[in-house]
Design a protein around this motif. Structure first.
Motif, PDB file in Angstrom:
ATOM      1  N   VAL A 150      10.649  -0.961  -8.615  1.00 49.40           N
ATOM      2  CA  VAL A 150      11.189  -1.340  -7.305  1.00 49.40           C
ATOM      3  C   VAL A 150      12.525  -2.060  -7.458  1.00 49.40           C
ATOM      4  O   VAL A 150      13.436  -1.891  -6.649  1.00 49.40           O
ATOM      5  N   ARG A 151      12.665  -2.874  -8.507  1.00 49.65           N
ATOM      6  CA  ARG A 151      13.911  -3.623  -8.701  1.00 49.65           C
ATOM      7  C   ARG A 151      15.049  -2.729  -9.203  1.00 49.65           C
ATOM      8  O   ARG A 151      16.200  -2.897  -8.812  1.00 49.65           O
ATOM      9  N   GLU A 152      14.753  -1.789 -10.088  1.00 42.23           N
ATOM     10  CA  GLU A 152      15.812  -1.085 -10.813  1.00 42.23           C
ATOM     11  C   GLU A 152      16.057   0.341 -10.324  1.00 42.23           C
ATOM     12  O   GLU A 152      17.158   0.863 -10.535  1.00 42.23           O
ATOM     13  N   ALA A 157      -0.067  -4.965 -16.731  1.00 42.58           N
ATOM     14  CA  ALA A 157       0.964  -4.015 -17.164  1.00 42.58           C
ATOM     15  C   ALA A 157       1.370  -3.087 -16.022  1.00 42.58           C
ATOM     16  O   ALA A 157       2.559  -2.790 -15.840  1.00 42.58           O
ATOM     17  N   GLN A 158       0.404  -2.629 -15.240  1.00 48.30           N
ATOM     18  CA  GLN A 158       0.720  -1.747 -14.115  1.00 48.30           C
ATOM     19  C   GLN A 158       1.530  -2.483 -13.044  1.00 48.30           C
ATOM     20  O   GLN A 158       2.477  -1.931 -12.471  1.00 48.30           O
ATOM     21  N   THR A 159       1.154  -3.725 -12.788  1.00 42.99           N
ATOM     22  CA  THR A 159       1.896  -4.511 -11.802  1.00 42.99           C
ATOM     23  C   THR A 159       3.325  -4.759 -12.256  1.00 42.99           C
ATOM     24  O   THR A 159       4.270  -4.683 -11.461  1.00 42.99           O
ATOM     25  N   ALA A 160       3.504  -5.048 -13.542  1.00 43.02           N
ATOM     26  CA  ALA A 160       4.858  -5.257 -14.069  1.00 43.02           C
ATOM     27  C   ALA A 160       5.674  -3.968 -13.982  1.00 43.02           C
ATOM     28  O   ALA A 160       6.884  -4.001 -13.713  1.00 43.02           O
ATOM     29  N   MET A 173       0.896  -7.961  -2.903  1.00 45.54           N
ATOM     30  CA  MET A 173       1.339  -7.739  -4.269  1.00 45.54           C
ATOM     31  C   MET A 173       2.850  -7.917  -4.392  1.00 45.54           C
ATOM     32  O   MET A 173       3.345  -8.549  -5.331  1.00 45.54           O
ATOM     33  N   MET A 174       3.621  -7.364  -3.419  1.00 44.66           N
ATOM     34  CA  MET A 174       5.070  -7.528  -3.455  1.00 44.66           C
ATOM     35  C   MET A 174       5.462  -9.002  -3.318  1.00 44.66           C
ATOM     36  O   MET A 174       6.393  -9.472  -3.978  1.00 44.66           O
ATOM     37  N   PRO A 208     -12.045  -8.119  -8.290  1.00 38.19           N
ATOM     38  CA  PRO A 208     -10.991  -7.994  -9.302  1.00 38.19           C
ATOM     39  C   PRO A 208      -9.822  -7.167  -8.785  1.00 38.19           C
ATOM     40  O   PRO A 208      -9.986  -6.307  -7.904  1.00 38.19           O
ATOM     41  N   ALA A 209      -8.649  -7.414  -9.330  1.00 39.56           N
ATOM     42  CA  ALA A 209      -7.455  -6.688  -8.905  1.00 39.56           C
ATOM     43  C   ALA A 209      -7.560  -5.216  -9.289  1.00 39.56           C
ATOM     44  O   ALA A 209      -8.108  -4.871 -10.342  1.00 39.56           O
ATOM     45  N   LYS A 210      -7.019  -4.345  -8.444  1.00 35.62           N
ATOM     46  CA  LYS A 210      -7.064  -2.907  -8.715  1.00 35.62           C
ATOM     47  C   LYS A 210      -6.048  -2.492  -9.773  1.00 35.62           C
ATOM     48  O   LYS A 210      -6.216  -1.463 -10.419  1.00 35.62           O
ATOM     49  N   LEU A 211      -5.000  -3.272  -9.935  1.00 37.49           N
ATOM     50  CA  LEU A 211      -3.981  -2.982 -10.932  1.00 37.49           C
ATOM     51  C   LEU A 211      -3.971  -4.075 -11.986  1.00 37.49           C
ATOM     52  O   LEU A 211      -4.071  -5.263 -11.651  1.00 37.49           O
TER      53      LEU A 211
END
Length: 274
Positions: free
Chosen positions: A68-70, A59-62, A108-109, A53-56
């Motif tokens: 990173v974008r803003e 909601a955490q990934t978003a 992930m990125m 399973p994913a570690k994040l």
């Protein structure tokens, strides 16, 4: 796509035409029809992908994608103004207590649609702060001490580099030639030995606020010896205290204390760009 295939077949289209339209094998369409007949629309849903399973969570990934974008790393307490995988990993560990490998952070990125790109321009807010605060402070001190402000630059020219004739086109000139054959360059007049070696000619230059340029030509990379020699020549020409704004290359950072201590009358101060 599975639901579209079922709807098309129920409307009278043949399995072969549906498979061709969707770009899948006919056996796949027959398998979807059998699953729909047995379990209804729910049987067409994608199955969970097996594996760790994913570690994040979502909601955490978003949240990471939005930061990173803003935002810039400096907004979150880092010295750098550009995001790297190392900084993203540190931020995730600090915020969520989750440790990711570099490969996992890269995947992930990529999943988020983010990739390493050269920045077109720096943050307007940071640029404005450096112009109005950082540089203003340097300029005020220079006026108080009677120092001259110089900006350092490095450039490289190869003797076989073809420059364009149009001043607005910075790219080298290209022309048409038969495949596998290099066209002759009629404008190039250097001897064949120089053209074959294509050794670069490097230049260190410093320009002040009045547009006066001091430069030195040298071979090879900018080493400590080359940089110190250039500083000695610049101080001899300037005949005043010099405030030199430079980039953070290893050779310059390494010899900064030596350059400032050994300069005649301690007439040199280096200011490094971020």
């Amino acid at each position: 796509m599975r639901q579209q295939a079922i709807d098309a077949v129920r409307q009278g289209r043949t399995v072969s035409s549906v498979a061709a339209a969707l770009g899948v094998n006919e056996r796949s369409v027959f398998r979807w029809l059998a699953a729909f007949a047995e379990g209804g629309p729910d049987a067409l849903l994608a199955k969970p992908i097996p594996g760790r399973p994913a570690k994040l969570d979502r909601a955490q990934t978003a949240w990471i994608a939005r930061v990173v974008r803003e935002d810039t790393p400096q907004r979150w307490g880092f010295e750098s103004s550009l995001w790297t995988l190392r900084l993203i990993r540190h931020l995730i560990e600090r915020q969520f207590g989750v440790t990711l490998s570099t490969a996992t952070a890269h995947r992930m990125m990529k999943t988020l649609g983010l990739q390493a790109r050269n920045p077109v321009r720096q943050s307007p807010a940071l640029a404005r702060a450096r112009e109005t605060e950082t540089f203003s402070a340097i300029a005020a001190e220079a006026r108080h001490t009677g120092a001259a402000i110089y900006f350092l630059s490095e450039s490289e020219v190869r003797p076989n580099h073809r420059t364009p004739s149009a001043p607005k086109d910075p790219s080298p000139i290209t022309t048409a030639a038969r495949k596998g054959h290099e066209p002759p360059d009629q404008s190039f007049s250097a001897p064949p030995s120089t053209r074959d070696r294509a050794l670069p000619l490097n230049m260190l230059s410093a320009i002040n606020l009045r547009g006066e340029v001091h430069f030195m030509l040298h071979d090879g990379a900018v080493t400590e010896r080359v940089f110190l020699e250039f500083l000695e020549r610049l101080l001899a020409d300037a005949q005043t205290t010099v405030f030199l704004i430079v980039d953070k290359s290893p050779a310059k950072e390494f010899c900064m204390p030596k350059a400032c201590i050994d300069s005649p009358g301690k007439r040199l101060r280096l200011f490094f760009l971020p």
